[in-house]
Enzyme design. Structure first.
Site, PDB file in Angstrom:
ATOM      1  N   GLU A   1       1.343  -1.321  -0.008  1.00  0.00           N
ATOM      2  CA  GLU A   1       0.138   0.189  -0.646  1.00  0.00           C
ATOM      3  C   GLU A   1       0.543   1.402   0.014  1.00  0.00           C
ATOM      4  O   GLU A   1       1.178   2.126   0.828  1.00  0.00           O
ATOM      5  CB  GLU A   1      -0.448   0.094   1.345  1.00  0.00           C
ATOM      6  CG  GLU A   1      -2.145  -0.855   1.128  1.00  0.00           C
ATOM      7  CD  GLU A   1      -2.562  -1.068   2.311  1.00  0.00           C
ATOM      8  OE1 GLU A   1      -2.784  -0.534   3.149  1.00  0.00           O
ATOM      9  OE2 GLU A   1      -3.590  -1.664   2.217  1.00  0.00           O
TER      10      GLU A   1
ATOM     11  N   GLU B   1      -5.870  -8.737   1.015  1.00  0.00           N
ATOM     12  CA  GLU B   1      -5.974  -8.352   1.989  1.00  0.00           C
ATOM     13  C   GLU B   1      -7.788  -7.719   1.736  1.00  0.00           C
ATOM     14  O   GLU B   1      -7.934  -7.379   0.978  1.00  0.00           O
ATOM     15  CB  GLU B   1      -5.509  -6.814   2.765  1.00  0.00           C
ATOM     16  CG  GLU B   1      -4.479  -6.722   3.161  1.00  0.00           C
ATOM     17  CD  GLU B   1      -3.924  -5.871   4.338  1.00  0.00           C
ATOM     18  OE1 GLU B   1      -4.303  -5.151   4.601  1.00  0.00           O
ATOM     19  OE2 GLU B   1      -2.199  -5.767   3.864  1.00  0.00           O
TER      20      GLU B   1
HETATM   21  C1  FCB Z   1      -3.891  -2.130   5.457  1.00  0.00           C
HETATM   22  C2  FCB Z   1      -2.757  -2.386   5.981  1.00  0.00           C
HETATM   23  C3  FCB Z   1      -2.514  -3.928   7.330  1.00  0.00           C
HETATM   24  C4  FCB Z   1      -4.144  -3.741   8.380  1.00  0.00           C
HETATM   25  C5  FCB Z   1      -5.851  -3.531   7.612  1.00  0.00           C
HETATM   26  C6  FCB Z   1      -6.291  -3.426   8.854  1.00  0.00           C
HETATM   27  O1  FCB Z   1      -4.190  -0.821   4.774  1.00  0.00           O
HETATM   28  O2  FCB Z   1      -2.375  -3.168   5.239  1.00  0.00           O
HETATM   29  O3  FCB Z   1      -1.797  -3.537   8.105  1.00  0.00           O
HETATM   30  O4  FCB Z   1      -3.379  -2.545   8.975  1.00  0.00           O
HETATM   31  O5  FCB Z   1      -5.204  -2.323   6.949  1.00  0.00           O
END
Ligand code: FCB
Length: 491
Positions: free
Chosen positions: A215, A396
């Protein structure tokens, strides 16, 4: 949860029609592809007709974590300091005044955590490598004991039949490099490539898939523009420069990977937030186009099309910082072919005519997150349509515990609903021809959630931060059933 009405108009779309074709029959409806015209968005959950949805054979069912959020042991075995150790030391930066000093103590409990994953039938584990463990000064001297930890971890995963997906950088820059200017310094791209090379030569024979940088958007926005994360700056021009250096660092690491003897695949890890208008005004439509640049195309375009989007409408300081950083030849490096694109998805971005964010969907305990599963579908299918259909891995997706969810921390039915609705969106995207090879739930464990400290619980597994005991939540057993059967069970 705050309930809100949707600003979107919902009509029966071609997508929904296609969906009806791919329920219990699995994914045989690939021929039923959406055209290039964006269709109106169905409401979350509309996709579910209570049928079982089968996923393609070999689909990777995974969980994700990151080093600073779970490892603890910040001074063990010669680890150097990271910018997050420094940031947490500053008063007022973390909601509960905590830090990742102990976190889940995964550094010492990794074996039982891997056993737990095995019990849950997890097939793929996304973890990150702590740069300051391996190179305490950020460059130069390799700390063998730090590297050995990841060596054991990778072997431990393979011994349990779990595929390693390693992130090279998940926000824990060595403080020694911050002292040299961090990501604002153009040399950071080279520091990162050198670090990546150390890791590729140590683990490249065993890691299946690699992610370069987690990110870049969040690093630039939260770390440099709004100051909520390390290194805590509020300087839009610096944020622009950092975006380019992070993109360049990604590209250089890809070149080092190709030059190495590593056997796996590599890609970026982008947090995408599809953008929508809060109303029908021309102003809101224009604001969506601008938001889409800062949320998505500042990263997608250079990496997958070798060019930056038009920067004339975005924050002027940000654009100036980025433009001043670009040098001849950089975009060729940045746009080096990748094997897949890692996508993190949490929330859409809805904006009004003034470009202000609007809360249009249920907001979670995270505050910044609105629940809109259709946004995941839109992000995935956009990559297929507009970026030449690369393979996508969802790296994620998740939600914090819902405080209204029965008061019993392990009875997390809101999380089960969230996962189900998002997986339905993934299933639809696959059915329409998007190449998606895996999904990683954030997160395996409750952990140190950056500026929220331990006040938000994102795990499928509960962690008692007094005793460090792990207790699987209802979502863990639900997800385990999904992973085992390769299907979403009917409700
Ligand atoms: C993302 C991050 C991860 C975690 C989630 C909730 O942006 O990559 O580390 O904090 O959010």
């Amino acid at each position: 949860m705050v309930k809100a009405t949707s600003p979107m108009e919902h009509r029966l779309s071609r997508r929904q029609f296609c969906l009806a074709m791919v329920t219990t029959a699995g994914l045989s409806a690939a021929a039923c592809r959406a055209g290039d015209n964006p269709a109106p968005s169905p409401s979350p959950g509309e996709a579910s007709s209570g049928a079982t949805l089968a996923f393609p054979e070999g689909f990777h069912w995974g969980v994700a974590t990151s080093a600073y959020q779970i490892e603890g042991a910040v001074t063990a075995d010669g680890r150097g300091r990271s910018i997050w150790d420094t940031f947490c030391d500053r008063v007022g930066t973390i909601a509960d005044g905590s830090s990742g000093e102990v976190a889940c103590d995964h550094y010492n409990r990794w074996e039982s955590d891997l056993d737990l994953m095995r019990t849950l039938e997890i097939g793929s584990y996304r973890f990150s490598i702590g740069w300051p463990r391996v190179l305490p000064e950020g460059l130069g001297r390799v700390n063998r004991r730090g590297l050995d930890f990841y060596d054991r971890l990778v072997d431990g995963l393979l011994a349990r039949g779990i595929s390693p997906l390693a992130t090279l950088y998940h926000w824990d820059l060595p403080q020694a490099l911050q002292d040299r200017g961090g990501w604002e310094n153009r040399d950071s791209a080279e520091w990162f490539a050198d670090y990546a090379e150390v890791i590729f030569s140590a683990l490249g024979d065993r890691v299946d898939r690699w992610l370069t940088i987690n990110e870049a958007k969040v690093i630039a926005q939260q770390g440099y523009q709004y100051g909520r994360m390390a290194p805590g700056m509020t300087d839009a021009k610096a944020a622009g420069t950092v975006i380019h250096h992070l993109n360049l660092a990604h590209g250089r690491a890809i070149s080092r990977f190709r030059a190495s003897a590593s056997r796996g695949q590599i890609g970026p890890c982008l947090q995408l937030a599809p953008c929508y208008a809060a109303d029908q005004s021309e102003g809101a439509a224009a604001a969506v186009r601008t938001a889409d640049i800062t949320e998505n195309t500042l990263y997608l375009d250079p990496l997958l099309r070798r060019r930056y989007p038009d920067l004339s409408k975005i924050d002027r300081a940000l654009a100036a910082g980025l433009e001043s950083a670009v040098q001849e030849g950089d975009l060729t490096v940045i746009g080096a072919p990748v094997d897949f694109v890692g996508v993190n998805y949490y929330s859409p971005m809805v904006v009004d005519g003034q470009g202000q964010p609007v809360q249009s969907y249920p907001v979670t305990a995270a505050g910044w997150q609105q629940i809109y599963p259709q946004g995941l579908y839109d992000a995935l299918t956009r990559i297929r349509r507009e970026y030449n259909s690369p393979e996508v891995v969802i790296t994620e997706n998740g939600v914090p515990d819902d405080p209204t969810d029965s008061g019993q921390p392990t009875a997390d039915s809101a999380r089960v609903n969230f996962l189900r609705q998002h997986l339905e969106a993934v299933h639809r995207a696959i059915a329409e021809g998007t190449a998606i090879s895996g999904y990683h739930a954030w997160s395996l464990l409750d952990n140190f959630e950056w500026f929220a400290g331990y006040s938000q619980r994102w795990g499928l597994v509960q962690v008692d931060f007094e005793t460090l005991q792990r207790t699987p939540k209802a979502s863990a057993s639900w997800y385990s059933t999904v992973a085992r059967s390769n299907k979403l069970p009917s409700e």
